[in-house]
Design an enzyme around this catalytic site. Structure first.
Site, PDB file in Angstrom:
ATOM      1  CG  ASP A  43      50.986  12.845  88.626  1.00 41.48           C
ATOM      2  OD1 ASP A  43      49.996  13.332  89.227  1.00 41.48           O
ATOM      3  OD2 ASP A  43      52.142  13.329  88.721  1.00 41.48           O
ATOM      4  CB  SER A  44      46.456  11.382  91.784  1.00 44.24           C
ATOM      5  OG  SER A  44      45.457  11.616  90.807  1.00 44.24           O
ATOM      6  CG  ASP A  82      48.992  14.918  85.627  1.00 37.30           C
ATOM      7  OD1 ASP A  82      49.264  16.075  85.271  1.00 37.30           O
ATOM      8  OD2 ASP A  82      48.591  14.623  86.767  1.00 37.30           O
ATOM      9  CE  LYS A 111      47.235  18.168  86.504  1.00 42.21           C
ATOM     10  NZ  LYS A 111      48.492  17.974  87.306  1.00 42.21           N
ATOM     11  CD  GLU A 113      52.954  17.857  89.735  1.00 37.75           C
ATOM     12  OE1 GLU A 113      54.001  17.978  90.436  1.00 37.75           O
ATOM     13  OE2 GLU A 113      52.076  17.017  89.986  1.00 37.75           O
ATOM     14  CD  GLU A 180      47.641  19.385  94.655  1.00 40.91           C
ATOM     15  OE1 GLU A 180      47.879  19.220  93.436  1.00 40.91           O
ATOM     16  OE2 GLU A 180      47.663  18.466  95.487  1.00 40.91           O
TER      17      GLU A 180
HETATM   18  O1  KIV Z   1      47.213  13.988  89.595  1.00 39.42           O
HETATM   19  C1  KIV Z   1      46.243  14.610  90.029  1.00 39.42           C
HETATM   20  O2  KIV Z   1      45.239  14.047  90.462  1.00 39.42           O
HETATM   21  C2  KIV Z   1      46.309  16.068  90.015  1.00 39.42           C
HETATM   22  C3  KIV Z   1      45.178  16.800  90.647  1.00 39.42           C
HETATM   23  C4  KIV Z   1      45.240  16.701  92.110  1.00 39.42           C
HETATM   24  C5  KIV Z   1      45.120  18.212  90.196  1.00 39.42           C
HETATM   25  O3  KIV Z   1      47.241  16.615  89.529  1.00 39.42           O
END
Ligand code: KIV
Length: 263
Positions: A43-44, A82, A111, A113, A180
């Site tokens: 989600d970055s 994500d 993934k 969080e 992280e």
């Molecule tokens: O969204 C992302 O890039 C992440 C990584 C930093 C693990 O969750």
């Protein structure tokens, strides 16, 4: 790596796992041609692709769109998508609809969080046939609750809690856990205590694998230099240099020549 079984095999054989984020088809093709083990459509992308200051602006639509583009270029690499901000906190039907959209975009796993309030959901997603990668420590979707992008697990109580959450997520069925920005000693303790692999980003050398954001490791943003980041390319300067050479050749008449023209 093609399946979650490969993640476990790597941990069992003490072989490190390399993961990189990716958000588009062109870069996915390059990652696919590389030795990197797996791809996270993080989600970055809210930051790297859309210019937002935090990941809170990533949506399920964005994740599905970018995941599909990456999967089209990723060959047989294992792709994790994500779950964006709030997409797993809106009740089971909405949560599972988000999972479904990311999986139908072509991801092989999702993934999400944090552990608090997520354990039974992780179990439900896994029992629905979808592998879950967990994410602990600095969880950027909670940046407002954490009071900023800070290293987590610095005191004894916080260390204990993060380790407890890691064990709970493993019990709930997570096949791997991203750690992280936690102290290396905590990442090592968790890595040694789990049978599933840990993937570090700012988690030190003892995690079972590492992940970096593609744009960060390629040096695409000269203003972003956290301690954990290693740059493997000075992308901003190199690409700017290519743009300037092109501009100079166009304006001077050096490009195009006969070679780039049709008779
Ligand atoms: O969204 C992302 O890039 C992440 C990584 C930093 C693990 O969750």
């Amino acid at each position: 790596m093609k399946t979650i079984l490969d993640f476990q095999e790597k941990k069992d054989k003490k072989q490190k796992i390399s993961m990189i984020t990716c958000y588009d088809y062109s870069f996915a093709r390059i990652v696919a041609a590389s030795d990197i083990d797996c791809i996270l459509v993080g989600d970055s992308l809210a930051n790297t692709m859309h210019g937002f200051k935090t990941t809170l602006n990533a949506s399920v639509n964005m994740m599905a769109l970018h995941t599909a583009a990456v999967v089209r270029g990723a060959g047989d690499k294992f792709v994790i998508g994500d779950m964006p901000f709030m997409s797993n906190r809106k009740g089971l039907t909405a949560n599972m609809t988000a999972v479904e959209r990311i999986m139908k975009a072509g991801a092989s796993a999702v993934k999400l969080e944090g552990a608090l309030g997520n354990l039974s959901l992780v179990r439900h997603i896994v029992d629905s046939g979808v592998p879950v990668m967990a994410h602990l420590g600095l969880t950027p979707q909670s940046v407002n609750q954490l009071g900023g992008f800070k290293v987590q697990g610095r005191d004894e109580k916080a260390r204990r809690l993060i380790k407890e959450h890691a064990l709970q997520l493993q019990d709930a069925g997570a096949f791997a856990i991203v750690l992280e920005c936690v102290p290396s000693s905590l990442a090592k303790d968790i890595t040694d205590s789990l049978h599933v692999p840990t993937i570090g980003i700012g988690g030190g050398p003892d995690c079972d694998g590492q992940v970096l954001v593609l744009q960060d490791m390629l040096g695409m943003n000269n203003d972003f230099k956290p301690k954990f980041l290693k740059r493997y390319f000075e992308g901003f300067d190199a690409i700017k240099g290519a743009f300037n050479t092109y501009h100079e050749e166009v304006t001077s008449g050096a490009f195009p020549t006969e070679k780039e023209s049709y008779s």
